[in-house]
Design an enzyme around this catalytic site. Sequence first.
Site, PDB file in Angstrom:
ATOM      1  N   LYS A  51       8.280  24.619  41.602  1.00  0.00           N
ATOM      2  CA  LYS A  51       8.177  24.282  40.088  1.00  0.00           C
ATOM      3  C   LYS A  51       7.418  22.999  39.792  1.00  0.00           C
ATOM      4  O   LYS A  51       6.954  22.613  38.805  1.00  0.00           O
ATOM      5  CB  LYS A  51       9.413  24.374  39.336  1.00  0.00           C
ATOM      6  N   SER A 303      10.004  30.975  47.302  1.00  0.00           N
ATOM      7  CA  SER A 303       9.649  30.114  46.271  1.00  0.00           C
ATOM      8  C   SER A 303      10.713  28.660  45.956  1.00  0.00           C
ATOM      9  O   SER A 303      10.250  27.940  45.613  1.00  0.00           O
ATOM     10  CB  SER A 303       9.906  30.748  44.815  1.00  0.00           C
TER      11      SER A 303
END
Length: 403
Positions: A51, A303
């Site tokens: 992110k 991720s």
Amino acid sequence: MLDLQAVLDARDRVAETARHTPLDYTHTFSAMTGADVHLKLETFQRTGAFKIRGATNRIATLSDAEREAGVVTASAGNHAQGVALAADRIGVDALVVMPADAPLSKVEATRHYGAAVELHGEDYDAAAERAHEIEREQGRYYLHAFDDEMVMAGQGTIGLEILEDLPGVETVVVPIGGGGLIAGIATAIKGKSPETRVIGVQAEGAASAAASLAAGEIVERDAVDTIADGIATRRVGEQPFAVIRERVDEVVTVDDDAIAVALTRLLERNKTLVEGAGAVPLAALLEGEFAYADGETIVPVCSGGNVDMNMLTTIVVRGLAATGRYLRIRTILEDRPGTLEEFVRILADHRANIYAIQHDRTSRDVAMDDAEVELDIETRGPDHVERLIDALEAAGYPVEVLT
């Protein structure tokens, strides 16, 4: 719609903040699947997840007035940390609204990176509603976690790195929550290597993108229920959905047991800690949720690795149970001396190791002359579990499997 040039431009903006993360060939998972498997380890990214890329790109492109007003966002945890660090590095005030039950580790990390945190609502969507209220009340810029072109472009830099490190990649497998990550990666991959497949994966308990593709329009879920809290969103974003429809080859789903097994195997065999969302692509590969050729070069995008330690214990136990290495059972014994010893002897004869045992003579759910017993047992695989239960039932003991 997001294009390749936007992703290329984003790479220059995020280069000083985001790391070029490793692409790790794994013999273990290649042998398990018959594919040539390389893990894209965003678990080693700053803040522990991808992110930071999108947050940095978005804040870097704000106007002076928007920076002066400060930013507000909503997040289940990883976007919160990315925004906090990116804002702090540029000198922008940041306020993050997180769900009330967001993992404590992610809340504390967000504050550590420099953002103020407000806890509100039961999930991401409720937190987002509150963040929009703050946007209107305070005039802050709302920095969306996924439904934003500059955020998607930042996330797409992962795709550029994959192609740079492994030019012959045939399939890239990406988790989907709101869709910003896969939209960015698919734009980068298809823009530079159109023949490479992009497969999206969702948790069954939060499969809004899969349902939306089937319906031909965005479908919002009433609620979400998954251990993969990083992708636990009720709906996919408008902008990501448009990209997904055009550039993603297939979207599949996996259940929480499969996610837990993948996370446990990554930890045990690859010595890599991921969160539930980060394990989703590997779970889809291990479960055979999409077709691939023998020896096909596949990159699951891990991720993030920001798993709450309390949640980790639950997930690992679930993963061990799903692979037949941990068993919780309940049974009823006659309440007389020696009965428990007779029962436990069967476990010992089958080389089952007892972790914990609870013996309750006062339960109102059993007869006055019986006792309820619950056991946590170490087992040696599905066949061992089956033999053990058969032996107990053959000896006259009723067995209820709890895990």
